[in-house]
Design a protein around this motif. Structure first.
Motif, PDB file in Angstrom:
ATOM      1  N   PHE A   1      -7.819  -0.943  -3.654  1.00  0.00           N
ATOM      2  CA  PHE A   1      -7.706   0.494  -3.389  1.00  0.00           C
ATOM      3  C   PHE A   1      -9.003   1.206  -3.748  1.00  0.00           C
ATOM      4  O   PHE A   1      -9.558   1.975  -2.953  1.00  0.00           O
TER       5      PHE A   1
ATOM      6  N   GLN B   1       0.836  -1.210   0.000  1.00  0.00           N
ATOM      7  CA  GLN B   1       0.000   0.000   0.000  1.00  0.00           C
ATOM      8  C   GLN B   1       0.870   1.260   0.000  1.00  0.00           C
ATOM      9  O   GLN B   1       0.501   2.278   0.604  1.00  0.00           O
TER      10      GLN B   1
ATOM     11  N   THR C   1      -0.965   4.203  -1.469  1.00  0.00           N
ATOM     12  CA  THR C   1      -2.061   4.603  -0.575  1.00  0.00           C
ATOM     13  C   THR C   1      -1.507   5.437   0.580  1.00  0.00           C
ATOM     14  O   THR C   1      -2.112   6.432   0.994  1.00  0.00           O
TER      15      THR C   1
END
Lengths: 949, 70
Positions: free
Chosen positions: B16, A544, A547
């Motif tokens: 996501f 991630q 993110t």
């Protein structure tokens, strides 16, 4: 050319804006309030004698040589510690001052060896200069006790400490404190017994000294002297260039004797480093002329064959013929290339141009893929530009500094020193890291206010928890958001982040960080006048990663910490030219300036400029290239300056892919690990052998200048040009400045960049164009770079990594770097930096070690789902229970044998920071290590056979 | 291109965009990401796989791939 010594103004410049006017020796001078008389005098060419003063550190007033007289004033004040004042009338030279100065010098010289003719500082000694300046003609004292027999400390590989020549001016001690922030030196004893002492009177190598060279730089005598100067004598000319190590991009004076680098001295005018350096940039340049350099092109049909040295023409023609053959046999898209962050902007630009225009596809990627590609993605999405927002100096205005997944004192040491300076001034510090980095509490006079010691892989849960506190406790900067950001996206994010699942109490079980600590840290950051975030690969190298970058951007926007000095989102780039290699269009989906290959206008612009049909489809990323190689659809690779066979994850997979390719062309200065799988070797040039530019983490484009001829005859850009011409795509540059002119013509953010401007300003930060003629230190001051000018909030749900701990793999391995070694170690392993770090070790917590019966220095096997390797154990509580840690600087360590193919969802940046492993005590190296040793040995034999004809 | 690898990549991208409550917007986000980042032979492979069975692909990933084929 000449050595062109930098002027020493004696004391640092004042930052005050108000001025005063005074008279020095009858000359009027105007200087900012707070300036010393010494500096004001120097500014109009009046050099007041001095020994303990130098302009990199605060004045000390101990040597009593810089005394002056002030009309109407009493006595003879030290000009270094006396500030200017309106209307002062200062006299710097008169018989009384001369007599006092001669007396002071006489005392110094009475306890100093009179060996000037054979002294290593001869010609560059301030003590010698001052003796001349004050007209010392005799020494009347015949002391019964001296320090002339004091014993030298030769323990540091790069510099010598000869206390017999020390005048105890404390410049070294103060440089270690003020400039470096290590506090390794002190003055031990009193009166006649006073002496400079590393740590507790230990040899330098046994002390806390980090060998940054600040003390050597500050020493006015030969007491602290580079061994290279002792061995070779004083340099005779100097050329300003830029360090080729980390993303700080320090400016250096390469001080030369002919084509030999005598020493690298940090450039006082360098805007990234302000005259400071670290052990790598300052001293570890010997690799450039190491015996392992390969300076002749080589080819071979198979990696089982001996290398054959050939002419440049034959090597280039062979490489081009092979690439063309592969395209004919397997298709146009069956070849590609990889650029490197270690190469210059001009070189990376040329490689991607060759691939796009010469190969006819977009199969170009760069090593930023495996480090900061999530930064490029995350910041482009939210702010509209793939770069950090601040210059380094901005940190000096920060009130709260949050360091996430970075270790600045090791990875970016010169910036780390600047950050420590600000922290010693009182800025608050939040460290988010699974491991206790030096900033937490090991740096003198620096202590983190909060160390959020999270579990690896839980970054996003933590950043969401911080956001949750800021939103639910109404700590957001609504005025900033409504004026500068996309309000609809903010409202959506606010609803998302306020959900109880993001509350610190809810995430505590995931992150392992107590909710109260997260709440306190969030309040501290959000309530700061200036809150600044600095982050590194501990953010990006996760599944991630993108993110988390977006989460950081959200946090900065929500608290209004953007668009001015002292704040911002600051990615600390790993290698010297990560920013630049990305700027130059090294990613398969973007032209230079981060414009997508499918954008019709951009596509047309480049087709017209390059006079070649260009693909509008994204090309293969590095890991995709490996996948394609294994299914025989990607068979030829041109790699410039990158070592994928060591640095990329799941290395057995990488090696298999390289073995599957029919033509691997490696352009490098050494036979690196990738070259052991290559069929063509094109010798590269080190940063000392070429012209170009590097762009550092603060978007600063700095000059790289040739200080010696390329050992192999050509600079890297020339080699790429030759390959392009042999491929049938004509390139005719005669100097890298022409390449930069082309870049400027095609890239709006570089429109104002030229070699002339870089030479005139020293460096320039992009965007540099008509709106910002001298560049842009701070970005997004008026609006963000997105089409509508507004910052975009994005939703950042925490998603657990695929890499799970199980009874079979109960520990999490995370990786990092160390101060003395750099990346894959190809450069630093070939220097005396090995004295600090000779091998990669596995850090393991005492509890985990005890559970496994592991003692310090034991060999331990580290086994993951991907593979197994063996390292020696280092038991330390720097890591938390359940987490182990290692560096990856030595190929035989096989750190990437155990890392997995998990990667960032957006960019495929590998998840280096999270690998589930088991650790057991073993007695021999792993099978992979044994195989590697055999393969590597065989490849070195094949090289030897080639070199011997 | 190993199909398993592409499935994992598509699912990771979907994870996501799954934060987006409007699944139509989310699917568009996944599609756009794949279109802008994946090399054509990767896109071709995932489309073929999706048309063949799509097993292992998340619902959002499937919806996105369906959007690519139009």
């Amino acid at each position: 050319m000449s050595i062109n010594k930098e002027q020493d103004f004696g004391t640092p410049a004042s930052t005050a804006t108000a001025n005063v006017t005074l008279e020095i020796d009858g000359f009027k001078v105007t200087a900012p309030v707070g300036t010393s008389i010494m500096r004001a005098a120097a500014s109009i060419g009046i050099d007041i004698p001095k020994l303990c003063a130098t302009d990199s550190i605060e004045p000390f007033g101990s040597c009593r040589l810089c005394l002056v007289q002030i009309e109407g004033g009493r006595g003879m004040p030290a000009s270094c510690t006396t500030p200017v004042a309106e209307g002062l009338k200062v006299t710097t030279q008169n018989p009384r001052l001369a007599e006092v100065r001669r007396g002071v010098m006489e005392l110094y010289i009475s306890d100093h060896p009179l060996d000037c003719l054979t002294c290593s500082a001869n010609g560059d000694c301030e003590l010698q200069d001052m003796s001349g300046a004050v007209g010392l003609r005799e020494v009347r004292y015949h002391p019964v006790a001296t320090h002339l027999n004091a014993v030298k400390d030769e323990s540091n590989p790069y510099f010598s400490f000869d206390p017999s020549k020390c005048i105890v001016c404390s410049r070294c001690v103060r440089a270690c404190e003020e400039t470096q922030g290590t506090f390794a030196l002190t003055i031990d004893g009193r009166g006649f017994d006073s002496k400079v002492a590393p740590s507790q009177n230990q040899p330098f190598m046994d002390s806390e000294c980090v060998s940054c060279g600040a003390c050597v730089q500050a020493c006015p005598t030969a007491t602290l002297m580079e061994k290279s100067v002792i061995d070779n004598g004083q340099p005779e000319h100097a050329i300003i260039t830029t360090c080729a190590y980390c993303g700080v991009g320090c400016s250096f004076r390469a001080e030369m004797k002919g084509e030999q680098v005598i020493r690298m001295v940090p450039n006082k005018d360098g805007k990234a480093n302000h005259g400071h350096s670290c052990v790598k940039g300052r001293f570890a340049f010997g690799y450039a002329t190491h015996k392992d350099r390969i300076t002749k092109p080589m080819i071979r049909a198979s990696i089982k064959d001996a290398w054959k040295e050939v002419s440049w023409e034959e090597a280039i023609n062979h490489a081009a013929a092979e690439l063309k053959r592969i395209q004919t046999q397997y298709g146009k898209d069956a070849i590609g290339g990889i650029t490197s962050s270690r190469c210059t902007n001009e070189e990376t630009y040329l490689v991607q141009k060759l691939i796009r225009a010469g190969f006819g596809n977009n199969n170009v990627d760069t090593c930023a893929r495996v480090c900061h590609s999530p930064t490029g993605y995350g910041l482009k999405q939210t702010f509209g530009e793939s770069s950090g927002t601040q210059d380094f100096d901005s940190v000096m205005e920060a009130d709260v500094i949050m360091v996430i997944g970075a270790n600045p004192t090791d990875g970016h040491p010169v910036f780390g020193s600047q950050m420590k300076k600000r922290l010693r001034q009182g800025a608050k510090l939040i460290v988010v890291d699974p491991r206790e980095i030096d900033l937490v509490k090991k740096s003198p006079h620096v202590k983190a206010d909060h160390h959020l010691k999270l579990r690896p892989s839980t970054n996003v849960a933590l950043i969401n928890a911080l956001g949750h506190v800021i939103v639910t406790e109404k700590l957001t900067d609504e005025a900033f958001v409504s004026a500068r950001c996309d309000v609809a996206s903010f409202n959506k994010w606010k609803t998302f982040i306020a959900d109880p699942r993001h509350a610190p109490e809810a995430t505590e079980a995931v992150t392992g960080v107590p909710a109260a600590d997260i709440r306190a840290a969030a309040r501290l950051y959000a309530s700061a006048n200036n809150g600044a975030i600095y982050y590194g690969l501990g953010v990006t190298e996760h599944s991630q990663g993108s993110t988390m970058v977006i989460g950081i951007a959200n946090l900065a926007m929500a608290t209004g910490n953007l668009g001015r000095i002292g704040v911002g989102v600051n990615p600390l780039r790993g290698q010297n030219n990560v920013q630049g290699s990305c700027d130059m269009g090294s990613f398969p989906h973007e032209f230079p300036g981060y414009r997508h290959v499918s954008d019709p206008e951009t596509h047309q612009l480049f087709e017209n400029a390059w006079q070649a049909p260009l693909s509008m489809e994204p090309g293969l990323r590095i890991p995709n290239m490996f996948e394609a190689a294994l299914d025989s659809s990607f068979m030829g690779l041109y790699v410039e300056g990158e070592d994928i066979a060591q640095s990329d994850p799941d290395i057995k997979h990488v090696h298999a892919a390289l073995r599957a390719m029919e033509c691997v062309i490696v352009q490098d200065i050494f036979l690196n690990e990738t070259a052991k799988f290559a069929h063509v070797f094109l010798p590269g040039s080190s940063f000392l052998e070429k012209d170009g530019t590097f762009t550092n983490a603060e978007r600063r484009i700095s000059p790289v200048r040739k200080v010696m001829r390329p050992l192999a005859g050509y600079q890297d850009w020339e080699v790429t040009q030759m390959l392009s011409n042999a491929m049938g795509y004509a390139m005719n540059y005669s100097h890298p400045s022409e390449i930069m002119a082309e870049i400027a013509g095609l890239t709006p953010s570089f429109a104002g960049v030229s070699y002339e401007k870089i030479d005139a300003l020293g460096s320039v930060q992009w965007p540099c164009n008509d709106e910002a003629l001298e560049g842009t230190p701070i970005m997004h001051t008026q609006e963000f770079m997105r089409d509508n000018g507004k910052g975009l909030f994005m939703l950042t749900d925490y998603v657990a990594t695929h890499e799970r701990i199980t009874p079979m793999f109960p520990l999490i391995l995370t990786t990092g770097r160390i101060l003395s070694q750099y990346n894959v170690g190809a450069q630093t392993r070939r220097t005396a930096n090995n004295a600090w770090h000779q091998e990669d070790r596995l850090e393991i917590h005492p509890h985990d070690a005890e559970d496994r019966g592991v003692n310090n220095d034991d060999w331990v096997g580290i086994k993951s789902r991907a593979g197994e390797t063996v390292l020696r154990a280092l038991i330390t509580d720097r890591v938390q229970p359940g987490v182990v840690y290692t560096t990856f600087h030595f190929p035989e360590s096989g750190a990437n044998v155990i890392t997995t193919d998990n990667s960032d969802w957006a960019t495929n940046c590998p998840e280096y920071k999270v690998t589930a492993v088991q650790v057991t005590k073993v007695s021999q190296s792993s099978q992979w290590q044994q195989d590697y040793e055999a393969f590597s040995g065989q490849q070195l034999e094949l090289l030897e056979q080639g070199l011997n004809g | 291109m190993k199909t398993e690898r592409l499935i994992k990549m598509a699912n990771d991208i979907s994870d996501f965009f799954n934060a987006e409550p409007d699944k139509e917007i989310a699917a568009e986000g996944v599609k756009s990401h794949i279109m802008r980042a994946w090399e054509p032979r990767m896109r071709k492979a995932i489309i073929a796989y999706c048309q063949e069975s799509g097993d292992g692909l998340s619902d959002l990933a499937k919806a996105a791939v369906a959007k690519i084929t139009g």
